[in-house]
Design an enzyme around this catalytic site. Structure first.
Site, PDB file in Angstrom:
ATOM      1  N   GLY A 243       0.816  -1.201   0.000  1.00 45.45           N
ATOM      2  CA  GLY A 243       0.000   0.000   0.000  1.00 45.45           C
ATOM      3  C   GLY A 243       0.848   1.248   0.000  1.00 45.45           C
ATOM      4  O   GLY A 243       2.072   1.194   0.098  1.00 45.45           O
ATOM      5  N   SER A 244       0.184   2.371  -0.117  1.00 40.01           N
ATOM      6  CA  SER A 244       0.881   3.651  -0.092  1.00 40.01           C
ATOM      7  C   SER A 244      -0.027   4.674   0.555  1.00 40.01           C
ATOM      8  O   SER A 244      -1.254   4.566   0.513  1.00 40.01           O
ATOM      9  CB  SER A 244       1.265   4.100  -1.509  1.00 40.01           C
ATOM     10  N   GLY A 245       0.597   5.676   1.163  1.00 39.99           N
ATOM     11  CA  GLY A 245      -0.163   6.724   1.830  1.00 39.99           C
ATOM     12  C   GLY A 245       0.343   8.094   1.432  1.00 39.99           C
ATOM     13  O   GLY A 245       0.961   8.254   0.381  1.00 39.99           O
TER      14      GLY A 245
ATOM     15  N   ASP B 148      -2.591  11.546  13.976  1.00 40.87           N
ATOM     16  CA  ASP B 148      -3.387  11.095  12.831  1.00 40.87           C
ATOM     17  C   ASP B 148      -4.005   9.745  13.187  1.00 40.87           C
ATOM     18  O   ASP B 148      -3.645   8.710  12.647  1.00 40.87           O
ATOM     19  CB  ASP B 148      -2.516  10.994  11.584  1.00 40.87           C
TER      20      ASP B 148
ATOM     21  N   THR C 136       2.727   9.818   2.732  1.00 42.26           N
ATOM     22  CA  THR C 136       4.175   9.994   2.841  1.00 42.26           C
ATOM     23  C   THR C 136       4.971   8.779   2.424  1.00 42.26           C
ATOM     24  O   THR C 136       6.041   8.904   1.818  1.00 42.26           O
ATOM     25  CB  THR C 136       4.557  10.346   4.296  1.00 42.26           C
ATOM     26  N   LYS C 137       4.444   7.579   2.699  1.00 47.10           N
ATOM     27  CA  LYS C 137       5.279   6.385   2.589  1.00 47.10           C
ATOM     28  C   LYS C 137       4.717   5.351   1.628  1.00 47.10           C
ATOM     29  O   LYS C 137       3.512   5.305   1.353  1.00 47.10           O
ATOM     30  CB  LYS C 137       5.452   5.752   3.977  1.00 47.10           C
TER      31      LYS C 137
END
Length: 463
Positions: free
Chosen positions: A109-111, A242, A113-114
């Site tokens: 996965g990706s968000g 968060d 920032t990362k």
């Protein structure tokens, strides 16, 4: 962190070796400190040593200010953790040399920032590799604002390094394990940072809502225990700024927080109570300002209310045992109004757990098991039967019970039920599972099973 699928994941599912370094170069964390910016402060090498490589184009002043603030925050955190070298030498047992041995890369996965990749490592099993996402919103918006890609990568890199520093210091079953990290500045002036973590699966709230109450209670209890630890951590009270379900993963059926880059150990300063306002979309709270000039328990209360609104309200009440619902309602009301702190909340959860495990929640009733014929050492063939919700099996009605009397009461309350089977299978609380059946199929010998058949069942249903 949302799961990523499709062509990107398929293209990465191949042996890695040196190809991994090329892949991670694309999503690398550039300098950990602003080492290639003239006059930008101290520089750090791969092993925490100082050293300033060749100069690069200086970021604009506003970006330099952000970099400086984030660097100070990281240094303050490292100092409070008792680490004068930014924690670079600490962490798990894996390092840069292990990256050449990984196989089976794929995107998890990706968000903002990362980027998180899945990988297999001989001797370590499946792990997660976390690095800065170059196409993520954090970096992209920064580049649009400042026009300095290298500086923006550096800004994002501090968040990952902050997360690594926290994971090195926090030791709790509810915190994802840090297996190691790699800091590689061989492509100087770039420094690539990869965190190697315990691999989990994204938390799916819709799926959790379909699981038995006992499993949902376990999730909430695990979260409360984590928040209790964060409120009393070695670094002080930690708030998850968060706080969202996407910041958590499931590892072997256990809830763990995996994103810590937005966590903070700072306690809000104040002069009066009005300086200690906690604002949420539907509610606001004013906490006490202590004589020391700090908002009393603000970090703890913020975590707790977020747990209430994102987890407790959805997972706690539905299909709970009727006798426990008043206690669960008290927990919801007290956390929703912040009348409870984390200590009181944990105590209330442990009380519910004790009542549930001990069977003290069961209402007294006349014995019902005498209405059943008992056949030890046999069970029926597993096949589809009538369903109940929420069941531990999609093939039929499989429920957690305290004892066979409770199972008999459940069977009597369900018109379809003519028999039930109890085996040695247990839930996380140690309670047995019972399979409720509407009809008997061929019997199979099983020394660990006991079959109970209603005496009132049609003669063809009885042996």
């Amino acid at each position: 962190m949302r799961a990523a699928r499709g062509k990107e994941g398929a293209s990465l599912a191949r042996p890695a070796g040196a190809a991994l370094l090329g892949l991670l170069a694309a999503s690398a964390l550039l300098a950990l400190a602003r080492q290639s910016f003239p006059g930008a402060g101290p520089c750090w090498g791969a092993n925490g040593t100082r050293g300033c490589p060749r100069p690069a184009r200086r970021p604009p002043p506003a970006l330099l200010d952000e970099l400086s603030r984030r660097q100070r925050d990281l240094l303050r955190l490292a100092t409070s953790a008792g680490d004068t070298e930014l924690g670079l030498s600490r962490g798990g047992r894996l390092g840069c040399g292990d990256l050449s041995r990984v196989t089976g890369l794929g995107v998890v996965g990706s968000g903002f920032t990362k980027l998180v990749l899945r990988a297999a490592l001989p001797g370590a099993g499946a792990i997660a590799l976390k690095s800065v996402h170059p196409a993520g919103s954090d970096v992209s918006r920064c580049v649009q604002r400042y026009g300095h890609p290298a500086g923006c990568h550096r800004l994002a890199s501090y968040k990952l390094l902050k997360e690594v520093t926290l994971l090195q210091r926090l030791d709790h079953p509810g915190v994802v394990k840090l297996h190691g990290q790699c800091y590689d500045n061989s492509l100087d002036p770039e420094i690539r940072v990869i965190a190697m973590l315990e691999l989990g699966s994204p938390l799916e709230m819709i799926q959790l809502l379909q699981t038995p109450w006992e499993e949902r209670f376990k999730i909430c209890l695990s979260l409360v225990k984590l928040l209790f630890y964060l409120a009393h951590s070695p670094l002080g009270s930690i708030v998850l700024l968060d706080f969202q379900p996407r910041q958590f993963v499931m590892v072997d059926g256990n809830l763990k927080v995996t994103d810590m880059d937005d966590a903070s150990t700072e306690e809000l300063s104040c002069k009066e109570d009005n300086d200690c306002t906690l604002d949420f979309p539907a509610k606001s709270f004013i906490l006490k300002c202590t004589a020391a000039g700090k908002c009393d328990g603000l970090n703890e209360k913020k975590n707790l209310f977020n747990a209430y609104r994102y987890f407790f309200t959805y997972l706690l009440p539905h299909t709970a045992p009727s006798a426990l619902r008043p206690l669960l309602g008290d927990i919801l009301n007290a956390t929703g109004d912040l009348r409870y702190g984390i200590n009181e909340t944990l105590g209330a959860f442990e009380k519910v757990l004790h009542l549930y495990k001990s069977g003290l929640y069961l209402q007294k009733r006349l014995p019902l098991l005498k209405e059943y014929i008992t056949i030890k050492g046999f069970r029926t063939m597993e096949m589809q039967d009538y369903k109940c919700w929420p069941s531990y099996s999609h093939l039929g009605c499989l429920l957690s019970i305290y004892n066979t009397e409770e199972a008999a009461a459940i069977c009597n309350s369900q018109p379809q039920c003519q028999s039930f089977i109890v085996t040695q299978q247990r839930t996380w609380t140690g309670r047995p599972l019972a399979s409720f059946r509407s009809s008997l199929t061929d019997l199979i010998p099983d020394v660990n099973a006991v079959l109970y058949i209603k005496r009132s069942a049609p003669s063809r249903e009885r042996l």
